[in-house]
Write a protein that holds these residues in place. Structure first.
Motif, short mmCIF file in Angstrom:
data_model
loop_
_atom_site.label_atom_id
_atom_site.label_comp_id
_atom_site.label_asym_id
_atom_site.label_seq_id
_atom_site.Cartn_x
_atom_site.Cartn_y
_atom_site.Cartn_z
N THR A 90 0.83 -1.20 0.00
CA THR A 90 0.00 0.00 0.00
C THR A 90 0.87 1.26 0.00
O THR A 90 0.60 2.22 -0.73
CB THR A 90 -0.95 0.00 1.21
N GLU A 91 1.93 1.25 0.80
CA GLU A 91 2.85 2.41 0.83
C GLU A 91 3.50 2.63 -0.53
O GLU A 91 3.66 3.77 -0.98
CB GLU A 91 3.91 2.24 1.92
N LEU A 92 3.87 1.54 -1.20
CA LEU A 92 4.48 1.68 -2.52
C LEU A 92 3.48 2.21 -3.54
O LEU A 92 3.82 3.02 -4.40
CB LEU A 92 5.06 0.35 -3.00
N LEU A 93 2.24 1.76 -3.44
CA LEU A 93 1.22 2.24 -4.37
C LEU A 93 0.88 3.71 -4.11
O LEU A 93 0.59 4.46 -5.05
CB LEU A 93 -0.02 1.35 -4.31
N ARG A 94 0.95 4.12 -2.85
CA ARG A 94 0.79 5.56 -2.56
C ARG A 94 1.92 6.35 -3.22
O ARG A 94 1.69 7.44 -3.76
CB ARG A 94 0.79 5.80 -1.05
N ALA A 95 3.13 5.83 -3.12
CA ALA A 95 4.27 6.49 -3.75
C ALA A 95 4.09 6.54 -5.26
O ALA A 95 4.38 7.56 -5.90
CB ALA A 95 5.57 5.77 -3.38
N ALA A 96 3.59 5.45 -5.85
CA ALA A 96 3.34 5.43 -7.30
C ALA A 96 2.34 6.51 -7.68
O ALA A 96 2.49 7.18 -8.71
CB ALA A 96 2.85 4.05 -7.74
N THR A 97 1.33 6.70 -6.85
CA THR A 97 0.35 7.75 -7.10
C THR A 97 1.02 9.12 -7.02
O THR A 97 0.80 9.98 -7.88
CB THR A 97 -0.82 7.66 -6.10
N ALA A 98 1.86 9.33 -6.01
CA ALA A 98 2.57 10.60 -5.86
C ALA A 98 3.51 10.86 -7.04
O ALA A 98 3.67 12.00 -7.47
CB ALA A 98 3.34 10.62 -4.55
N PHE A 99 4.12 9.81 -7.56
CA PHE A 99 5.00 9.93 -8.73
C PHE A 99 4.20 10.04 -10.04
O PHE A 99 4.77 10.16 -11.11
CB PHE A 99 5.94 8.72 -8.85
N GLU A 100 2.87 9.95 -9.93
CA GLU A 100 1.96 10.02 -11.08
C GLU A 100 2.17 8.88 -12.08
O GLU A 100 2.13 9.07 -13.30
CB GLU A 100 2.05 11.39 -11.77
N CYS A 101 2.37 7.68 -11.54
CA CYS A 101 2.55 6.50 -12.37
C CYS A 101 1.18 6.00 -12.85
O CYS A 101 0.27 5.85 -12.05
CB CYS A 101 3.23 5.38 -11.58
N ALA A 102 1.06 5.75 -14.14
CA ALA A 102 -0.17 5.21 -14.71
C ALA A 102 -0.19 3.68 -14.60
O ALA A 102 -1.25 3.07 -14.59
CB ALA A 102 -0.30 5.62 -16.17
#
Length: 165
Positions: free
Chosen positions: A87-99
């Motif tokens: 979940t923390e990694l997916l939050r980071a992916a969202t912050a990095f604007e990863c599609a």
């Protein structure tokens, strides 16, 4: 994760991945890209008391995230800690604007595959002989994210585990 966590992380790494453990230099290199305005990495540790009991890392490039590693101490398996780290990694992916978020998982690691599937990852292929020296194939999985929805949007933290980043 900070530089002072590396010794503890290496202990877990060698216990959990004895044949293909990352080196100290690999972790230093990843952490070098995790700070400042040009950061492309996010690494976190889960701590119980003074002990690191899990860690995870994500690399981002453009709109693509790649989960580099997730590890949980054996005595914490089936406690939900792997899901909290993911979940923390997916939050980071969202912050990095990863599609999209990609990962490789050993084909014989069914426990991890089930975790990733619960979060919406889908198998898309294989990398033959990816894990060396054991020559074990990797299952490639992908999660397509949408801003503000799904697992990448985050979930509440769980008490008892501290994530430091």
């Amino acid at each position: 994760m900070r530089w002072w966590d590396i010794d503890s992380v290496l202990g877990l790494e060698k216990d959990l991945f004895p044949e293909d453990a990352w080196s100290r230099g690999m972790f230093w290199s990843e952490l070098a890209h995790s700070r400042g305005p040009e950061a492309t990495r996010r690494y976190v540790v889960a701590v119980e008391g003074e002990r690191v009991v899990g860690y995870a890392g994500l690399a981002a490039q453009g709109d693509l995230g790649d989960i580099q590693t997730i590890a949980v101490a054996r005595e914490h398996w089936s406690t939900g800690l792997g899901g909290r780290l993911l979940t923390e990694l997916l939050r980071a992916a969202t912050a990095f604007e990863c599609a999209e978020v990609m990962l490789e998982c050993r084909v014989d690691n069914v426990r991890a595959q089930r975790l990733y599937e619960r979060f919406g990852f889908e198998p898309i292929g294989f990398r033959r002989g990816y894990y060396q020296p054991g020559n074990v194939d990797a299952l490639v999985m992908r999660l397509t994210t949408a801003p503000g929805s799904g697992p990448a949007a985050g979930s509440p933290s769980v008490q008892g585990t501290e994530s430091n980043g």
